[in-house]
Motif scaffolding. Structure first.
Motif, PDB file in Angstrom:
ATOM      1  N   ALA A  82       0.828  -1.208   0.000  1.00 14.01           N
ATOM      2  CA  ALA A  82       0.000   0.000   0.000  1.00 14.01           C
ATOM      3  C   ALA A  82       0.862   1.258   0.000  1.00 14.01           C
ATOM      4  O   ALA A  82       1.960   1.282   0.564  1.00 14.01           O
ATOM      5  N   LYS A  83       0.332   2.292  -0.642  1.00 11.47           N
ATOM      6  CA  LYS A  83       0.958   3.610  -0.648  1.00 11.47           C
ATOM      7  C   LYS A  83       0.024   4.594   0.024  1.00 11.47           C
ATOM      8  O   LYS A  83      -1.179   4.352   0.140  1.00 11.47           O
ATOM      9  N   LEU A  84       0.580   5.728   0.405  1.00 13.80           N
ATOM     10  CA  LEU A  84      -0.230   6.757   1.064  1.00 13.80           C
ATOM     11  C   LEU A  84      -1.417   7.171   0.202  1.00 13.80           C
ATOM     12  O   LEU A  84      -2.521   7.413   0.710  1.00 13.80           O
ATOM     13  N   GLU A  85      -1.186   7.254  -1.117  1.00 16.52           N
ATOM     14  CA  GLU A  85      -2.243   7.724  -2.014  1.00 16.52           C
ATOM     15  C   GLU A  85      -3.362   6.696  -2.213  1.00 16.52           C
ATOM     16  O   GLU A  85      -4.362   6.987  -2.885  1.00 16.52           O
ATOM     17  N   ASP A  86      -3.208   5.523  -1.619  1.00 16.94           N
ATOM     18  CA  ASP A  86      -4.287   4.537  -1.696  1.00 16.94           C
ATOM     19  C   ASP A  86      -5.369   4.786  -0.651  1.00 16.94           C
ATOM     20  O   ASP A  86      -6.402   4.097  -0.647  1.00 16.94           O
ATOM     21  N   SER A  87      -5.150   5.744   0.212  1.00 13.28           N
ATOM     22  CA  SER A  87      -6.159   6.094   1.205  1.00 13.28           C
ATOM     23  C   SER A  87      -7.426   6.542   0.491  1.00 13.28           C
ATOM     24  O   SER A  87      -7.407   7.521  -0.279  1.00 13.28           O
ATOM     25  N   ALA A  88      -8.516   5.842   0.740  1.00 16.02           N
ATOM     26  CA  ALA A  88      -9.759   6.091   0.016  1.00 16.02           C
ATOM     27  C   ALA A  88     -10.838   5.183   0.585  1.00 16.02           C
ATOM     28  O   ALA A  88     -10.580   4.348   1.457  1.00 16.02           O
ATOM     29  N   VAL A  89     -12.044   5.372   0.082  1.00 22.62           N
ATOM     30  CA  VAL A  89     -13.124   4.423   0.352  1.00 22.62           C
ATOM     31  C   VAL A  89     -13.232   3.502  -0.844  1.00 22.62           C
ATOM     32  O   VAL A  89     -13.270   3.960  -1.997  1.00 22.62           O
ATOM     33  N   TYR A  90     -13.259   2.218  -0.583  1.00 24.76           N
ATOM     34  CA  TYR A  90     -13.368   1.224  -1.655  1.00 24.76           C
ATOM     35  C   TYR A  90     -14.797   0.680  -1.635  1.00 24.76           C
ATOM     36  O   TYR A  90     -15.235   0.077  -0.665  1.00 24.76           O
ATOM     37  N   LEU A  91     -15.486   0.949  -2.724  1.00 22.81           N
ATOM     38  CA  LEU A  91     -16.892   0.582  -2.847  1.00 22.81           C
ATOM     39  C   LEU A  91     -17.048  -0.631  -3.747  1.00 22.81           C
ATOM     40  O   LEU A  91     -16.442  -0.701  -4.819  1.00 22.81           O
ATOM     41  N   CYS A  92     -17.869  -1.545  -3.310  1.00 19.56           N
ATOM     42  CA  CYS A  92     -18.235  -2.686  -4.137  1.00 19.56           C
ATOM     43  C   CYS A  92     -19.685  -2.492  -4.570  1.00 19.56           C
ATOM     44  O   CYS A  92     -20.512  -1.993  -3.801  1.00 19.56           O
ATOM     45  N   ALA A  93     -19.982  -2.837  -5.787  1.00 19.26           N
ATOM     46  CA  ALA A  93     -21.347  -2.739  -6.296  1.00 19.26           C
ATOM     47  C   ALA A  93     -21.658  -3.978  -7.121  1.00 19.26           C
ATOM     48  O   ALA A  93     -20.753  -4.632  -7.647  1.00 19.26           O
TER      49      ALA A  93
END
Lengths: 115, 112
Positions: A82-93
């Protein structure tokens, strides 16, 4: 009808560590999507599955991200390292099938913080 | 390539006032357009969509949107805002129903 289930809801890891997210789509839905939503931005498609086959992974950073949907039901998304820029919300649909006349139902997402 | 632009990252309206959230699209062919709503710590929920046919589309919770090809717009409206409408709203476009392109979102605040 049960919705799209995702786990965990929150995850904090250090950079260079690995992490995995799990998604259980609505029963019978053949199409499954993973989106990345960075703070202040709209969701961006990472990968789309039709049953257990990949339809579109053009925006998936394949050097560190991987996803699978064995047996065409549940799916896992992995980031390593993981990298710092991977910080996010990961949504599944998920949706019954691809196409504009079928609604995609979203899970609550997994909020990833990389420190 | 297709894309959407949402004008105004933050919109505030008084309770009972008109809600207008703007979305303009860019596409070389007639697109399919969607509005989604996202409540805090929740996933996205479909409000309404335009595929073909009538250009005025009605959705859930009293929202509607009009597809205007000449203006390349798909603005979202609601005649009277309710406190429960406070959320993040996303416009999205697709040509095929596979790759969806989302706008950056508009945060709606409803003032009592």
């Amino acid at each position: 009808e049960a919705g799209v289930a995702q786990s965990p809801r929150y995850k904090i890891i250090e950079k260079r560590q690995s992490v995995a997210f799990w998604c259980n789509p609505i029963s019978g839905h053949a199409t499954l999507y993973w989106y990345q939503q960075i703070l202040g931005q709209g969701p961006k498609l990472l990968i789309q599955f039709q049953n257990n086959g990949v339809v579109d992974d053009s925006q998936l950073p394949k050097d560190r991200f991987s996803a699978e949907r064995l047996k065409g039901v549940d799916s896992t998304l992995k980031i390593q390292p993981a990298k710092l820029e991977d910080s996010a919300v990961y949504l599944c649909a998920s949706s019954l099938r691809p196409g504009t006349n079928t609604e995609a139902f979203f899970g609550q997402g997994t909020r990833l913080t990389v420190v | 390539a297709q894309s959407v632009t949402q004008l105004g990252s933050h919109v505030s309206v008084s309770e009972g006032a008109l809600v207008l959230l703007r979305c303009n699209y860019s596409s070389s062919v007639p697109p399919y357009l969607f509005w989604y709503v996202q409540y805090p710590n929740q996933g996205l929920q479909l409000l309404l969509k335009y595929t073909t046919g009538a250009t005025l589309v009605k959705g859930i919770n009293g929202f509607e949107a009009e597809f205007k090809k000449s203006e390349t717009s798909f603005h979202l409206t609601k005649p009277s805002a309710h406190m429960s409408d406070a959320a993040e709203y996303f416009c999205a476009v697709t040509l095929t129903g596979n790759q969806f392109y989302f706008g950056t979102g508009t945060s709606l605040t409803v003032i009592p």
